[in-house]
Design a protein around this motif. Structure first.
Motif, PDB file in Angstrom:
ATOM      1  N   UNK A 148     -78.991  35.767  19.387  1.00  0.00           N
ATOM      2  CA  UNK A 148     -77.895  36.436  18.685  1.00  0.00           C
ATOM      3  C   UNK A 148     -77.232  35.493  17.680  1.00  0.00           C
ATOM      4  N   UNK A 149     -77.008  34.244  18.090  1.00  0.00           N
ATOM      5  CA  UNK A 149     -76.400  33.283  17.175  1.00  0.00           C
ATOM      6  C   UNK A 149     -77.308  33.002  15.978  1.00  0.00           C
ATOM      7  N   UNK A 150     -78.610  32.867  16.227  1.00  0.00           N
ATOM      8  CA  UNK A 150     -79.551  32.644  15.125  1.00  0.00           C
ATOM      9  C   UNK A 150     -79.599  33.855  14.193  1.00  0.00           C
ATOM     10  N   UNK A 151     -79.529  35.072  14.758  1.00  0.00           N
ATOM     11  CA  UNK A 151     -79.530  36.278  13.921  1.00  0.00           C
ATOM     12  C   UNK A 151     -78.270  36.352  13.066  1.00  0.00           C
ATOM     13  N   UNK A 152     -77.120  35.996  13.633  1.00  0.00           N
ATOM     14  CA  UNK A 152     -75.889  35.987  12.856  1.00  0.00           C
ATOM     15  C   UNK A 152     -75.948  34.958  11.730  1.00  0.00           C
ATOM     16  N   UNK A 153     -76.480  33.781  12.010  1.00  0.00           N
ATOM     17  CA  UNK A 153     -76.617  32.775  10.968  1.00  0.00           C
ATOM     18  C   UNK A 153     -77.552  33.260   9.859  1.00  0.00           C
ATOM     19  N   UNK A 154     -78.631  33.944  10.244  1.00  0.00           N
ATOM     20  CA  UNK A 154     -79.560  34.454   9.234  1.00  0.00           C
ATOM     21  C   UNK A 154     -78.907  35.553   8.402  1.00  0.00           C
ATOM     22  N   UNK A 155     -78.050  36.378   9.019  1.00  0.00           N
ATOM     23  CA  UNK A 155     -77.369  37.435   8.271  1.00  0.00           C
ATOM     24  C   UNK A 155     -76.354  36.852   7.287  1.00  0.00           C
ATOM     25  N   UNK A 156     -75.699  35.748   7.682  1.00  0.00           N
ATOM     26  CA  UNK A 156     -74.743  35.096   6.787  1.00  0.00           C
ATOM     27  C   UNK A 156     -75.452  34.528   5.558  1.00  0.00           C
ATOM     28  N   UNK A 157     -76.649  33.994   5.767  1.00  0.00           N
ATOM     29  CA  UNK A 157     -77.408  33.399   4.651  1.00  0.00           C
ATOM     30  C   UNK A 157     -78.334  34.401   3.979  1.00  0.00           C
ATOM     31  N   UNK A 158     -78.030  35.704   4.099  1.00  0.00           N
ATOM     32  CA  UNK A 158     -78.878  36.727   3.500  1.00  0.00           C
ATOM     33  C   UNK A 158     -78.895  36.625   1.978  1.00  0.00           C
ATOM     34  N   UNK A 159     -77.730  36.379   1.381  1.00  0.00           N
ATOM     35  CA  UNK A 159     -77.672  36.235  -0.072  1.00  0.00           C
ATOM     36  C   UNK A 159     -78.493  35.051  -0.553  1.00  0.00           C
ATOM     37  N   UNK A 160     -78.452  33.965   0.207  1.00  0.00           N
ATOM     38  CA  UNK A 160     -79.266  32.798  -0.144  1.00  0.00           C
ATOM     39  C   UNK A 160     -80.748  33.116  -0.055  1.00  0.00           C
ATOM     40  N   UNK A 161     -81.124  33.907   0.962  1.00  0.00           N
ATOM     41  CA  UNK A 161     -82.533  34.285   1.102  1.00  0.00           C
ATOM     42  C   UNK A 161     -82.981  35.193  -0.038  1.00  0.00           C
ATOM     43  N   UNK A 162     -82.076  36.072  -0.505  1.00  0.00           N
ATOM     44  CA  UNK A 162     -82.438  36.926  -1.637  1.00  0.00           C
ATOM     45  C   UNK A 162     -82.558  36.115  -2.926  1.00  0.00           C
TER      46      UNK A 162
END
Length: 260
Positions: A148-162
């Motif tokens: 869950x913590x890793x998923x939240x971190x990935x969601x926060x960095x979604x703009x960076x991934x785009x």
């Protein structure tokens, strides 16, 4: 190697806990026996000891009290050791959890950069990432809190991934590679032009040298010819054929002009 290290740590923790239990039990037993012996309920330990050739004395009381004190000191020392073990275990678990979180986040971020996630809502995006991490074969042993913590971190960095998605990065690399190829091709053309320019300059220099040599030879031939013509004219004027034939005469040539 990691599995063997985990098994070794588990066995070490079990042995330390068993030793702690034995020392506590021995301390309780020694204190109880010593107190009962002091009250006269149980007899003291009997052990004769002596130094050298002197008479032996009954040192059992002193030995029993000394062993009781030693076991009691060990029992008071063990809580400090237990606190150190707890801190070490917590540090080890924290390091393992941070490593697991970092690994899970890297996998989720890589999938996000490749366009695997499409939901935009924050709640749905976290659920989608958690489902992806839960179904990943390398993350089956991790706890749900870590995922869950890793998923939240990935969601926060979604703009960076785009911004740095795999497609955009691939296009940028292709563009830079094409620019690099164009620069290399332009550099080769410049080198070819410099080579041709050097050849033409050398060729022009050689032609100028040959032309200068040819002009020098032509000038020398003209000078020799102009020196030779007056002599030929004089010989022709004094020849016997000219005396017999009055009609024919040789006219001396005028001096030639200097060659330019």
């Amino acid at each position: 190697m990691s599995a063997l290290h985990a098994i070794t740590l588990s066995c070490q923790n079990i042995f330390i806990r068993f030793t702690f239990f034995l020392i506590c039990a021995a301390a309780f037993f020694a204190i109880s026996v010593t107190m009962l012996s002091a009250l006269g309920v149980l007899p003291w330990l009997s052990m004769h000891a002596g130094f050298g050739v002197g008479s032996a004395i009954d040192a059992g009381v002193y030995i029993q009290i000394g062993l009781t004190c030693l076991v009691l000191m060990l029992a008071f020392y063990l809580p400090a050791n237990a606190r150190m073990m707890a801190l070490e275990n917590n540090h080890r678990k924290f390091a393992m959890n941070m490593y697991d979180i970092a690994g899970a986040y890297q996998m989720a971020h890589a999938a996000d950069r490749s366009g695997a996630f499409s939901l935009r809502s924050e709640f749905d995006a976290v659920k989608e990432r958690m489902a992806f991490l839960r179904n990943h074969p390398d993350l089956q042993s991790l706890e749900p809190e870590i995922l869950e913590l890793a998923a939240q971190m990935s969601q926060v960095s979604q703009e960076l991934a785009e911004t740095y998605g795999d497609a955009k990065v691939s296009r940028a690399r292709t563009f830079l590679q094409q620019r690099q190829e164009e620069i290399e091709q332009f550099q080769r053309r410049i080198e070819d032009a410099q080579t041709i320019q050097h050849e033409l300059r050398q060729w022009t220099h050689d032609v100028e040298i040959e032309e200068s040599i040819a002009k020098s030879q032509l000038k020398r031939l003209r000078d020799e010819l102009f020196e030779l013509l007056p002599e030929l004219s004089a010989q022709l004027q004094s020849s016997p054929d000219s005396q017999d034939s009055g009609a024919s005469s040789v006219i001396a040539m005028s001096p030639p002009r200097a060659a330019e």
